[in-house]
Design a protein around this motif. Structure first.
Motif, PDB file in Angstrom:
ATOM      1  N   HIS A 102      43.694  59.092  48.021  1.00 18.21           N
ATOM      2  CA  HIS A 102      44.632  59.592  47.012  1.00 18.21           C
ATOM      3  C   HIS A 102      46.049  59.844  47.508  1.00 18.21           C
ATOM      4  O   HIS A 102      46.981  59.880  46.709  1.00 18.21           O
ATOM      5  CB  HIS A 102      44.085  60.891  46.413  1.00 18.21           C
ATOM      6  CG  HIS A 102      42.743  60.738  45.787  1.00 18.21           C
ATOM      7  ND1 HIS A 102      42.565  60.298  44.496  1.00 18.21           N
ATOM      8  CD2 HIS A 102      41.496  60.939  46.277  1.00 18.21           C
ATOM      9  CE1 HIS A 102      41.273  60.247  44.218  1.00 18.21           C
ATOM     10  NE2 HIS A 102      40.598  60.628  45.286  1.00 18.21           N
ATOM     11  N   ASP A 144      51.920  59.721  46.601  1.00 14.45           N
ATOM     12  CA  ASP A 144      50.718  59.824  45.776  1.00 14.45           C
ATOM     13  C   ASP A 144      50.225  58.408  45.506  1.00 14.45           C
ATOM     14  O   ASP A 144      50.881  57.627  44.816  1.00 14.45           O
ATOM     15  CB  ASP A 144      51.047  60.545  44.466  1.00 14.45           C
ATOM     16  CG  ASP A 144      49.864  60.588  43.528  1.00 14.45           C
ATOM     17  OD1 ASP A 144      48.835  61.169  43.915  1.00 14.45           O
ATOM     18  OD2 ASP A 144      49.975  60.021  42.414  1.00 14.45           O
ATOM     19  N   THR A 152      47.692  57.331  43.795  1.00 20.74           N
ATOM     20  CA  THR A 152      47.209  57.071  42.439  1.00 20.74           C
ATOM     21  C   THR A 152      48.332  56.552  41.550  1.00 20.74           C
ATOM     22  O   THR A 152      48.165  55.575  40.814  1.00 20.74           O
ATOM     23  CB  THR A 152      46.603  58.349  41.833  1.00 20.74           C
ATOM     24  OG1 THR A 152      45.579  58.826  42.704  1.00 20.74           O
ATOM     25  CG2 THR A 152      46.008  58.076  40.462  1.00 20.74           C
ATOM     26  N   TYR A 208      57.237  69.526  46.862  1.00 17.99           N
ATOM     27  CA  TYR A 208      56.756  68.436  46.020  1.00 17.99           C
ATOM     28  C   TYR A 208      57.512  68.418  44.695  1.00 17.99           C
ATOM     29  O   TYR A 208      57.998  69.446  44.219  1.00 17.99           O
ATOM     30  CB  TYR A 208      55.265  68.614  45.698  1.00 17.99           C
ATOM     31  CG  TYR A 208      54.368  68.667  46.904  1.00 17.99           C
ATOM     32  CD1 TYR A 208      54.197  67.555  47.722  1.00 17.99           C
ATOM     33  CD2 TYR A 208      53.686  69.835  47.232  1.00 17.99           C
ATOM     34  CE1 TYR A 208      53.369  67.608  48.836  1.00 17.99           C
ATOM     35  CE2 TYR A 208      52.859  69.893  48.339  1.00 17.99           C
ATOM     36  CZ  TYR A 208      52.709  68.776  49.140  1.00 17.99           C
ATOM     37  OH  TYR A 208      51.893  68.834  50.238  1.00 17.99           O
ATOM     38  N   GLU A 231      55.666  67.531  39.051  1.00 18.21           N
ATOM     39  CA  GLU A 231      54.423  66.978  38.498  1.00 18.21           C
ATOM     40  C   GLU A 231      53.253  67.047  39.480  1.00 18.21           C
ATOM     41  O   GLU A 231      52.093  66.929  39.074  1.00 18.21           O
ATOM     42  CB  GLU A 231      54.635  65.534  38.049  1.00 18.21           C
ATOM     43  CG  GLU A 231      54.902  64.560  39.180  1.00 18.21           C
ATOM     44  CD  GLU A 231      55.293  63.186  38.667  1.00 18.21           C
ATOM     45  OE1 GLU A 231      54.387  62.431  38.250  1.00 18.21           O
ATOM     46  OE2 GLU A 231      56.489  62.881  38.680  1.00 18.21           O
ATOM     47  N   PHE A 232      53.539  67.266  40.768  1.00 16.12           N
ATOM     48  CA  PHE A 232      52.477  67.322  41.773  1.00 16.12           C
ATOM     49  C   PHE A 232      52.129  68.748  42.196  1.00 16.12           C
ATOM     50  O   PHE A 232      51.149  68.960  42.905  1.00 16.12           O
ATOM     51  CB  PHE A 232      52.866  66.496  42.998  1.00 16.12           C
ATOM     52  CG  PHE A 232      53.067  65.041  42.676  1.00 16.12           C
ATOM     53  CD1 PHE A 232      51.984  64.230  42.392  1.00 16.12           C
ATOM     54  CD2 PHE A 232      54.339  64.494  42.628  1.00 16.12           C
ATOM     55  CE1 PHE A 232      52.153  62.894  42.077  1.00 16.12           C
ATOM     56  CE2 PHE A 232      54.527  63.161  42.315  1.00 16.12           C
ATOM     57  CZ  PHE A 232      53.437  62.352  42.037  1.00 16.12           C
ATOM     58  N   ARG A 233      52.911  69.705  41.760  1.00  9.92           N
ATOM     59  CA  ARG A 233      52.623  71.095  42.110  1.00  9.92           C
ATOM     60  C   ARG A 233      51.403  71.574  41.324  1.00  9.92           C
ATOM     61  O   ARG A 233      51.271  71.293  40.137  1.00  9.92           O
ATOM     62  CB  ARG A 233      53.830  71.986  41.788  1.00  9.92           C
ATOM     63  CG  ARG A 233      55.059  71.632  42.602  1.00  9.92           C
ATOM     64  CD  ARG A 233      56.262  72.459  42.182  1.00  9.92           C
ATOM     65  NE  ARG A 233      57.496  71.782  42.566  1.00  9.92           N
ATOM     66  CZ  ARG A 233      58.682  72.071  42.082  1.00  9.92           C
ATOM     67  NH1 ARG A 233      58.817  73.038  41.184  1.00  9.92           N
ATOM     68  NH2 ARG A 233      59.742  71.413  42.488  1.00  9.92           N
ATOM     69  N   THR A 286      48.443  70.572  41.742  1.00  6.45           N
ATOM     70  CA  THR A 286      47.394  69.548  41.735  1.00  6.45           C
ATOM     71  C   THR A 286      46.674  69.596  43.086  1.00  6.45           C
ATOM     72  O   THR A 286      46.991  70.416  43.941  1.00  6.45           O
ATOM     73  CB  THR A 286      47.998  68.149  41.526  1.00  6.45           C
ATOM     74  OG1 THR A 286      48.732  67.772  42.697  1.00  6.45           O
ATOM     75  CG2 THR A 286      48.932  68.118  40.316  1.00  6.45           C
ATOM     76  N   LYS A 287      45.753  68.690  43.287  1.00  8.33           N
ATOM     77  CA  LYS A 287      45.029  68.647  44.562  1.00  8.33           C
ATOM     78  C   LYS A 287      45.824  67.955  45.666  1.00  8.33           C
ATOM     79  O   LYS A 287      45.378  67.897  46.805  1.00  8.33           O
ATOM     80  CB  LYS A 287      43.682  67.951  44.370  1.00  8.33           C
ATOM     81  CG  LYS A 287      42.711  68.756  43.526  1.00  8.33           C
ATOM     82  CD  LYS A 287      41.364  68.085  43.448  1.00  8.33           C
ATOM     83  CE  LYS A 287      40.394  68.932  42.619  1.00  8.33           C
ATOM     84  NZ  LYS A 287      39.069  68.309  42.547  1.00  8.33           N
ATOM     85  N   LEU A 288      46.993  67.444  45.340  1.00 11.70           N
ATOM     86  CA  LEU A 288      47.788  66.709  46.320  1.00 11.70           C
ATOM     87  C   LEU A 288      48.065  67.547  47.563  1.00 11.70           C
ATOM     88  O   LEU A 288      47.876  67.083  48.691  1.00 11.70           O
ATOM     89  CB  LEU A 288      49.107  66.253  45.695  1.00 11.70           C
ATOM     90  CG  LEU A 288      49.991  65.460  46.653  1.00 11.70           C
ATOM     91  CD1 LEU A 288      49.825  63.968  46.397  1.00 11.70           C
ATOM     92  CD2 LEU A 288      51.451  65.843  46.496  1.00 11.70           C
TER      93      LEU A 288
END
Length: 196
Positions: A14, A75, A77, A104, A107-109, A111-113
């Motif tokens: 991912h 990312d 994905t 980050y 949109e990535f805060r 999340t599992k990133l």
């Protein structure tokens, strides 16, 4: 004594972390120009092209000195450049380093990133570099970062009072957290892996 491969890439299905380059100004500029709050708690702000160029330049200079190793985060994905993170205050003699300068795109805060990145970085630090301690620091007022660090298994060590300036000219208290090698192997790794 171990060293960090200058071409180090860390990845899973991912996320991909690769060495930060000056050309990443173009890849990260969308965050810099549209999300200036990203660096609200940072001493070195990277909002706007000139500031982002300066930020990356400082990171690359520190890498050349062997004290830091900055990454750009992609990312896999979506194929988007998500942000940046790094190892810093690298001390091979003491077998310690700090992990931070993490930011980050919005949109990535949450999340599992971030957890995926931290898993890869911690695994490399403890299992390849043989570090005994990985330390994390944040502004003691930065609740989001503190919660993120606790969620990956960090233990609070304490507060460093008035230990550094802020971009606004005041002083900040910094919270210090850490994960120890034995903690990593005795549960922190497995617990973090379950959250991925």
């Amino acid at each position: 004594m171990p060293t960090i491969d200058p071409n180090l890439i860390l990845e899973d299905d991912h996320v991909l972390l690769r060495p930060l380059q000056q050309s990443d100004v173009e890849n990260l500029l969308y965050i810099s120009e549209t999300q200036p709050d990203t660096w609200h708690y940072s001493l070195v702000r990277a909002a706007g092209r000139a500031n982002l160029e300066h930020y990356i330049g400082l990171a690359l200079a520190a890498r050349a000195q062997g004290t830091e190793f900055p990454f750009v985060v992609i990312d896999k994905t979506s194929g988007k450049y998500a942000g940046s993170t790094r190892f810093y205050d690298i001390n091979f003699a003491f077998k310690t380093l700090q992990l931070g300068y993490t930011w980050y795109a919005e949109e990535f805060r949450g999340t599992k990133l971030n957890k995926r990145c931290k898993f890869l970085l911690l695994q490399y630090a403890f299992e390849t570099l043989g570090m005994e301690r990985v330390e994390f620091r944040a502004d003691a007022q930065n609740a989001r970062s503190i919660a993120a660090m606790k969620s990956i298994g960090c233990t609070v060590d304490g507060i460093l009072r008035s230990n550094m300036p802020t971009a606004e000219g005041g002083r900040r208290d910094s919270i210090v957290l850490s994960i120890l090698k034995e903690e990593w192997f005795n549960g922190a790794k497995a617990n973090l892996q379950k959250k991925l």
